[in-house]
Write a protein that holds these residues in place. Structure first.
Motif, PDB file in Angstrom:
ATOM      1  N   LEU B 125       0.824  -1.213   0.000  1.00  0.00           N
ATOM      2  CA  LEU B 125       0.000   0.000   0.000  1.00  0.00           C
ATOM      3  C   LEU B 125       0.856   1.259   0.000  1.00  0.00           C
ATOM      4  O   LEU B 125       0.492   2.271  -0.594  1.00  0.00           O
ATOM      5  N   LEU B 126       2.007   1.175   0.664  1.00  0.00           N
ATOM      6  CA  LEU B 126       2.925   2.327   0.664  1.00  0.00           C
ATOM      7  C   LEU B 126       3.458   2.573  -0.747  1.00  0.00           C
ATOM      8  O   LEU B 126       3.480   3.717  -1.231  1.00  0.00           O
ATOM      9  N   VAL B 127       3.841   1.495  -1.408  1.00  0.00           N
ATOM     10  CA  VAL B 127       4.335   1.635  -2.788  1.00  0.00           C
ATOM     11  C   VAL B 127       3.222   2.152  -3.700  1.00  0.00           C
ATOM     12  O   VAL B 127       3.457   2.985  -4.581  1.00  0.00           O
ATOM     13  N   LEU B 128       2.012   1.663  -3.455  1.00  0.00           N
ATOM     14  CA  LEU B 128       0.873   2.112  -4.259  1.00  0.00           C
ATOM     15  C   LEU B 128       0.670   3.621  -4.125  1.00  0.00           C
ATOM     16  O   LEU B 128       0.406   4.318  -5.116  1.00  0.00           O
ATOM     17  N   ASP B 129       0.808   4.131  -2.889  1.00  0.00           N
ATOM     18  CA  ASP B 129       0.725   5.590  -2.676  1.00  0.00           C
ATOM     19  C   ASP B 129       1.758   6.320  -3.525  1.00  0.00           C
ATOM     20  O   ASP B 129       1.453   7.312  -4.194  1.00  0.00           O
ATOM     21  N   GLN B 130       2.982   5.818  -3.472  1.00  0.00           N
ATOM     22  CA  GLN B 130       4.072   6.482  -4.194  1.00  0.00           C
ATOM     23  C   GLN B 130       3.842   6.421  -5.702  1.00  0.00           C
ATOM     24  O   GLN B 130       4.095   7.393  -6.416  1.00  0.00           O
ATOM     25  N   LEU B 131       3.348   5.274  -6.171  1.00  0.00           N
ATOM     26  CA  LEU B 131       3.089   5.145  -7.613  1.00  0.00           C
ATOM     27  C   LEU B 131       1.985   6.110  -8.048  1.00  0.00           C
ATOM     28  O   LEU B 131       2.076   6.729  -9.114  1.00  0.00           O
ATOM     29  N   GLN B 132       0.958   6.215  -7.207  1.00  0.00           N
ATOM     30  CA  GLN B 132      -0.150   7.118  -7.571  1.00  0.00           C
ATOM     31  C   GLN B 132       0.319   8.562  -7.564  1.00  0.00           C
ATOM     32  O   GLN B 132      -0.139   9.360  -8.382  1.00  0.00           O
ATOM     33  N   ALA B 133       1.211   8.895  -6.632  1.00  0.00           N
ATOM     34  CA  ALA B 133       1.731  10.273  -6.592  1.00  0.00           C
ATOM     35  C   ALA B 133       2.501  10.593  -7.867  1.00  0.00           C
ATOM     36  O   ALA B 133       2.537  11.742  -8.309  1.00  0.00           O
ATOM     37  N   GLN B 134       3.121   9.568  -8.465  1.00  0.00           N
ATOM     38  CA  GLN B 134       3.873   9.786  -9.708  1.00  0.00           C
ATOM     39  C   GLN B 134       3.039   9.467 -10.949  1.00  0.00           C
ATOM     40  O   GLN B 134       3.581   9.395 -12.053  1.00  0.00           O
ATOM     41  N   HIS B 135       1.742   9.199 -10.746  1.00  0.00           N
ATOM     42  CA  HIS B 135       0.813   8.875 -11.844  1.00  0.00           C
ATOM     43  C   HIS B 135       1.299   7.662 -12.647  1.00  0.00           C
ATOM     44  O   HIS B 135       1.268   7.653 -13.866  1.00  0.00           O
ATOM     45  N   LEU B 136       1.738   6.661 -11.913  1.00  0.00           N
ATOM     46  CA  LEU B 136       2.172   5.420 -12.567  1.00  0.00           C
ATOM     47  C   LEU B 136       1.168   4.310 -12.244  1.00  0.00           C
ATOM     48  O   LEU B 136       0.597   4.294 -11.148  1.00  0.00           O
ATOM     49  N   PRO B 137       0.951   3.382 -13.159  1.00  0.00           N
ATOM     50  CA  PRO B 137       0.015   2.278 -12.865  1.00  0.00           C
ATOM     51  C   PRO B 137       0.616   1.304 -11.846  1.00  0.00           C
ATOM     52  O   PRO B 137       1.847   1.216 -11.726  1.00  0.00           O
ATOM     53  N   PRO B 138      -0.224   0.581 -11.102  1.00  0.00           N
ATOM     54  CA  PRO B 138       0.292  -0.337 -10.074  1.00  0.00           C
ATOM     55  C   PRO B 138       1.191  -1.425 -10.644  1.00  0.00           C
ATOM     56  O   PRO B 138       2.070  -1.930  -9.947  1.00  0.00           O
ATOM     57  N   GLU B 139       0.960  -1.784 -11.916  1.00  0.00           N
ATOM     58  CA  GLU B 139       1.747  -2.877 -12.494  1.00  0.00           C
ATOM     59  C   GLU B 139       3.216  -2.504 -12.676  1.00  0.00           C
ATOM     60  O   GLU B 139       4.038  -3.358 -13.006  1.00  0.00           O
ATOM     61  N   THR B 140       3.541  -1.251 -12.453  1.00  0.00           N
ATOM     62  CA  THR B 140       4.934  -0.827 -12.602  1.00  0.00           C
ATOM     63  C   THR B 140       5.827  -1.514 -11.573  1.00  0.00           C
ATOM     64  O   THR B 140       7.007  -1.757 -11.842  1.00  0.00           O
ATOM     65  N   TYR B 141       5.258  -1.802 -10.409  1.00  0.00           N
ATOM     66  CA  TYR B 141       6.041  -2.427  -9.344  1.00  0.00           C
ATOM     67  C   TYR B 141       5.804  -3.942  -9.402  1.00  0.00           C
ATOM     68  O   TYR B 141       4.648  -4.403  -9.321  1.00  0.00           O
TER      69      TYR B 141
END
Lengths: 199, 208
Positions: B125-141
């Protein structure tokens, strides 16, 4: 005697100050005087008294339960602190200014679900610690909005009634079929009799 | 107690007095005698998300059943599977009602396994927050992508997508969103009062 309790989570720190009566051995928090809540990533922390703590306890765990069950309420609950999901990972916490000694009418915090989960956990730990459980109870049926909206439920009924009316109007204008007179049946063929064999 | 190698035809109710103290503390909701339909769907979904999160989750669930001494309700994996099959949206679904003691057992399993996955849940969930802040899709991680991929595969394999309630989940984006929502829900279950919170939320809208 002055008592201070602190519940520290990765994204949220809840600090409660209060007084204990000397008759209880000085361990039990009898009167809450200060409630402070610092959330990581938020520029301003929340600081208030017992009213802020009670309002947090009344609204935040209940909002978490509603979100966990995934049901939609007919009307938003009338609580002092309003918790509203905005998008997938955004939760808005609207707190009346008088609870946090703010001149503004409302103080609004935007939290992620992780921050909200930590706030809920801190409040749960406080309740467990003071031997007073938060009042859990399931929501009654009348509080829940129907899964399928009424308009959507009535659409098939309306289409059915309208198509019935249209078909009835069409058939009303069609002439009633006349009964044809029975055709005379042909006379039965005479059976040929085989001549007797000449013996 | 039922022998471990027997398979009853239906999910039978367990006497309340035989419940472990952990489950006996959960009150029966007023006016509800069996597990409601939405609760069966919700519990099975949470278990599905846990299985997608950890490859060994199925074994861990059975281990938790033994640790919490829930063998009275769930003596073996076949019964566990039968209980999960009371979810009405499964391809192989059981039309038998799910009694409240078995519902409590399933709730306890969800909460206990979610607690053991707390670190993973928080991390994702922490990574998801960071990805959303950078406007990246969850599949990036990669770990999030693996979780979502496994969740989609489990869901499509086990659920009946022909049911009108599940039409929405034929789309990958909707299924991904459901998977991410379940991560947050599991985090709420894993807390200090997670068991009580999940139990009461199961009956939201069912009590009078």
């Amino acid at each position: 005697m002055l008592l201070q309790r602190q519940y520290r989570l990765p994204n949220c720190t809840l600090r409660i100050e209060g007084l204990s009566s000397p008759h209880q051995g000085g361990e039990q928090l009898d009167v809450v005087t200060v409630c402070e809540c610092d959330i990581v990533g938020q520029s301003t922390g929340l600081k208030g008294g017992k009213e802020l703590l009670v309002a947090l306890l009344n609204s935040v765990p209940a909002a978490a339960q509603t979100w966990l069950s995934g049901v939609k309420l007919r009307r938003s609950p009338q609580r002092e602190i309003q918790v509203e999901a905005q998008g997938f990972n955004q939760v808005a916490l609207r707190i009346p200014g008088h609870l946090v000694d703010s001149p503004q009418e409302w103080v609004e915090l935007h939290l992620t679900w992780l921050q909200l989960a930590d706030l809920v956990e801190a409040l749960d730990q406080f309740c467990s610690d003071s031997q007073t459980l938060p009042t859990f109870q399931s929501l009654p049926r009348r509080a829940i909005a129907p899964a399928v909206p009424l308009r959507q439920q009535l659409t098939p009924l309306g289409i059915g009634a309208a198509s019935l009316a249209v078909m009835a109007a069409i058939f009303f204008h069609l002439p009633v079929p006349e009964r044809r007179p029975d055709e005379p049946t042909p006379a039965p063929l005479q059976q040929q009799t085989t001549p007797p064999s000449p013996n | 107690m039922e022998p471990a190698n027997s398979m009853p035809a239906t999910v039978e109710s367990t006497q309340t007095e035989r419940l472990p103290p952990l489950l006996a503390a959960l009150p029966d909701p007023p006016g509800v005698s069996v597990c409601p339909r939405r609760a069966r769907w919700q519990l099975d979904l949470l278990l599905l998300a846990l299985e997608s999160l950890d490859l060994n989750a199925s074994e861990l669930m059975l281990q938790v059943v033994r640790d919490l001494q829930l063998q009275v309700m769930i003596p073996n994996r076949v019964i566990f599977w039968q209980i999960r099959c009371t979810n009405p949206f499964r391809q192989v679904t059981q039309r038998t009602p799910l009694p409240l003691p078995e519902t409590k057992a399933l709730t306890a399993v969800v909460v206990q396994v979610a607690r053991r996955q707390t670190a993973t849940l928080r991390h994702l969930l922490l990574v998801l927050d960071q990805l959303q802040a950078q406007h990246l899709p969850p599949e990036t991680y990669a770990p999030l992508a693996e979780y979502l991929d496994r969740f989609r595969r489990h869901f499509r394999k086990r659920m009946n997508l022909q049911r009108s309630g599940l039409f929405l989940y034929k789309e990958t984006a909707a299924l991904n969103e459901l998977g991410l929502q379940l991560l947050v829900q599991l985090l709420f279950c894993a807390g200090t009062k997670g068991l009580e919170r999940l139990w009461f939320s199961l009956f939201d809208g069912e009590v009078h």
